[in-house]
Scaffold this motif. Structure first.
Motif, PDB file in Angstrom:
ATOM      1  N   UNK A   1      29.478  35.945  31.525  1.00 33.24           N
ATOM      2  CA  UNK A   1      29.028  37.087  32.333  1.00 33.24           C
ATOM      3  C   UNK A   1      28.580  36.633  33.720  1.00 33.24           C
ATOM      4  N   UNK A   2      27.936  35.458  33.802  1.00 33.15           N
ATOM      5  CA  UNK A   2      27.465  34.964  35.099  1.00 33.15           C
ATOM      6  C   UNK A   2      28.607  34.864  36.095  1.00 33.15           C
ATOM      7  N   UNK A   3      29.795  34.499  35.648  1.00 28.20           N
ATOM      8  CA  UNK A   3      30.934  34.382  36.553  1.00 28.20           C
ATOM      9  C   UNK A   3      31.308  35.745  37.142  1.00 28.20           C
ATOM     10  N   UNK A   4      31.239  36.780  36.328  1.00 29.55           N
ATOM     11  CA  UNK A   4      31.495  38.136  36.832  1.00 29.55           C
ATOM     12  C   UNK A   4      30.395  38.554  37.810  1.00 29.55           C
ATOM     13  N   UNK A   5      29.155  38.213  37.489  1.00 27.48           N
ATOM     14  CA  UNK A   5      28.030  38.553  38.362  1.00 27.48           C
ATOM     15  C   UNK A   5      28.193  37.859  39.713  1.00 27.48           C
TER      16      UNK A   5
ATOM     17  N   UNK B   1      41.650  48.632  30.242  1.00 29.74           N
ATOM     18  CA  UNK B   1      42.906  47.994  30.640  1.00 29.74           C
ATOM     19  C   UNK B   1      43.032  47.817  32.155  1.00 29.74           C
ATOM     20  N   UNK B   2      42.134  48.415  32.905  1.00 32.46           N
ATOM     21  CA  UNK B   2      42.160  48.277  34.362  1.00 32.46           C
ATOM     22  C   UNK B   2      41.582  46.927  34.754  1.00 32.46           C
ATOM     23  N   UNK B   3      41.885  46.479  35.959  1.00 36.31           N
ATOM     24  CA  UNK B   3      41.330  45.237  36.460  1.00 36.31           C
ATOM     25  C   UNK B   3      39.844  45.390  36.768  1.00 36.31           C
ATOM     26  N   UNK B   4      39.081  44.336  36.523  1.00 36.03           N
ATOM     27  CA  UNK B   4      37.657  44.360  36.838  1.00 36.03           C
ATOM     28  C   UNK B   4      37.427  44.728  38.300  1.00 36.03           C
ATOM     29  N   UNK B   5      38.276  44.223  39.183  1.00 36.30           N
ATOM     30  CA  UNK B   5      38.109  44.498  40.608  1.00 36.30           C
ATOM     31  C   UNK B   5      38.273  45.992  40.911  1.00 36.30           C
ATOM     32  N   UNK B   6      39.049  46.703  40.083  1.00 30.50           N
ATOM     33  CA  UNK B   6      39.177  48.154  40.258  1.00 30.50           C
ATOM     34  C   UNK B   6      37.828  48.834  40.046  1.00 30.50           C
ATOM     35  N   UNK B   7      37.070  48.346  39.081  1.00 28.27           N
ATOM     36  CA  UNK B   7      35.732  48.894  38.846  1.00 28.27           C
ATOM     37  C   UNK B   7      34.830  48.682  40.046  1.00 28.27           C
TER      38      UNK B   7
ATOM     39  N   UNK C   1      50.654  47.702  48.659  1.00 28.45           N
ATOM     40  CA  UNK C   1      50.610  46.301  49.071  1.00 28.45           C
ATOM     41  C   UNK C   1      50.166  45.426  47.915  1.00 28.45           C
ATOM     42  N   UNK C   2      50.759  44.244  47.846  1.00 29.25           N
ATOM     43  CA  UNK C   2      50.339  43.258  46.866  1.00 29.25           C
ATOM     44  C   UNK C   2      49.383  42.302  47.562  1.00 29.25           C
ATOM     45  N   UNK C   3      48.181  42.189  47.043  1.00 35.02           N
ATOM     46  CA  UNK C   3      47.160  41.338  47.628  1.00 35.02           C
ATOM     47  C   UNK C   3      46.780  40.266  46.611  1.00 35.02           C
ATOM     48  N   UNK C   4      46.722  39.038  47.050  1.00 32.50           N
ATOM     49  CA  UNK C   4      46.302  37.941  46.193  1.00 32.50           C
ATOM     50  C   UNK C   4      44.780  37.939  46.094  1.00 32.50           C
ATOM     51  N   UNK C   5      44.277  37.898  44.892  1.00 35.37           N
ATOM     52  CA  UNK C   5      42.835  37.801  44.691  1.00 35.37           C
ATOM     53  C   UNK C   5      42.536  36.480  44.003  1.00 35.37           C
ATOM     54  N   UNK C   6      41.317  36.003  44.202  1.00 34.36           N
ATOM     55  CA  UNK C   6      40.906  34.734  43.635  1.00 34.36           C
ATOM     56  C   UNK C   6      39.662  34.937  42.795  1.00 34.36           C
ATOM     57  N   UNK C   7      39.496  34.117  41.810  1.00 32.24           N
ATOM     58  CA  UNK C   7      38.296  34.151  40.988  1.00 32.24           C
ATOM     59  C   UNK C   7      38.477  35.017  39.756  1.00 32.24           C
ATOM     60  N   UNK C   8      37.596  34.820  38.854  1.00 32.01           N
ATOM     61  CA  UNK C   8      37.614  35.493  37.559  1.00 32.01           C
ATOM     62  C   UNK C   8      37.697  37.013  37.697  1.00 32.01           C
ATOM     63  N   UNK C   9      36.869  37.573  38.551  1.00 32.56           N
ATOM     64  CA  UNK C   9      36.818  39.027  38.698  1.00 32.56           C
ATOM     65  C   UNK C   9      38.054  39.632  39.315  1.00 32.56           C
ATOM     66  N   UNK C  10      38.823  38.833  40.019  1.00 35.25           N
ATOM     67  CA  UNK C  10      40.033  39.339  40.642  1.00 35.25           C
ATOM     68  C   UNK C  10      41.249  39.281  39.742  1.00 35.25           C
TER      69      UNK C  10
ATOM     70  N   UNK D   1      38.056  42.389  29.381  1.00 35.07           N
ATOM     71  CA  UNK D   1      37.563  41.012  29.369  1.00 35.07           C
ATOM     72  C   UNK D   1      36.120  40.962  29.854  1.00 35.07           C
ATOM     73  N   UNK D   2      35.810  41.748  30.876  1.00 40.34           N
ATOM     74  CA  UNK D   2      34.427  41.821  31.361  1.00 40.34           C
ATOM     75  C   UNK D   2      33.491  42.323  30.267  1.00 40.34           C
TER      76      UNK D   2
END
Length: 114
Positions: free
Chosen positions: A50-54, A96-102, A25-34, A40-41
């Motif tokens: 960094x605060x934005x990721x936090x 290379x993975x998305x931050x949200x994967x972490x 499924x393709x899911x839309x994510x919002x925000x820096x971490x998505x 980049x993180x």
């Protein structure tokens, strides 16, 4: 001003929480971490960005805690700073993975008792 952002992130990530179960499924994510990679993180460490990721992570785990059956605390006694360290380790190993994967990996590992 920060509270509305966290609430918005939490609500939008509620959908993302279910996306981890369905990789097709393709899911839309919002925000820096998505939208940013682990690399980049890692580059944001020790910078104001960094605060934005936090903040994104706080909203992410708030949303995960709201999911029925989550037990109300998916971090199981760890605090947000502990979670950030685990995600940092994942991201260093997978730039290379998305931050949200972490973030999702942290929840998956926790649910398996690791």
């Amino acid at each position: 001003m920060i509270l509305p952002i966290l609430i918005s992130a939490a609500l939008s990530l509620f959908v993302t929480a279910h996306a981890a179960d369905s990789p097709e499924r393709t899911i839309t994510t919002y925000g820096l971490g998505g939208t940013k990679t682990c690399g980049a993180f890692i580059r944001s460490l020790n910078t104001p960005e960094y605060f934005h990721y936090f903040a994104f992570t706080a909203g992410f785990f708030t949303a995960k805690n709201m999911v029925p059956g989550s037990g109300g605390n998916v971090l199981e006694g760890a605090d947000l700073n502990d979670a950030m360290l685990v995600v940092e380790k994942y991201c260093r190993e997978n730039p290379m993975m998305g931050f949200i994967n972490g973030l999702n990996q942290l929840v998956i590992r926790g649910s398996k008792g690791h």
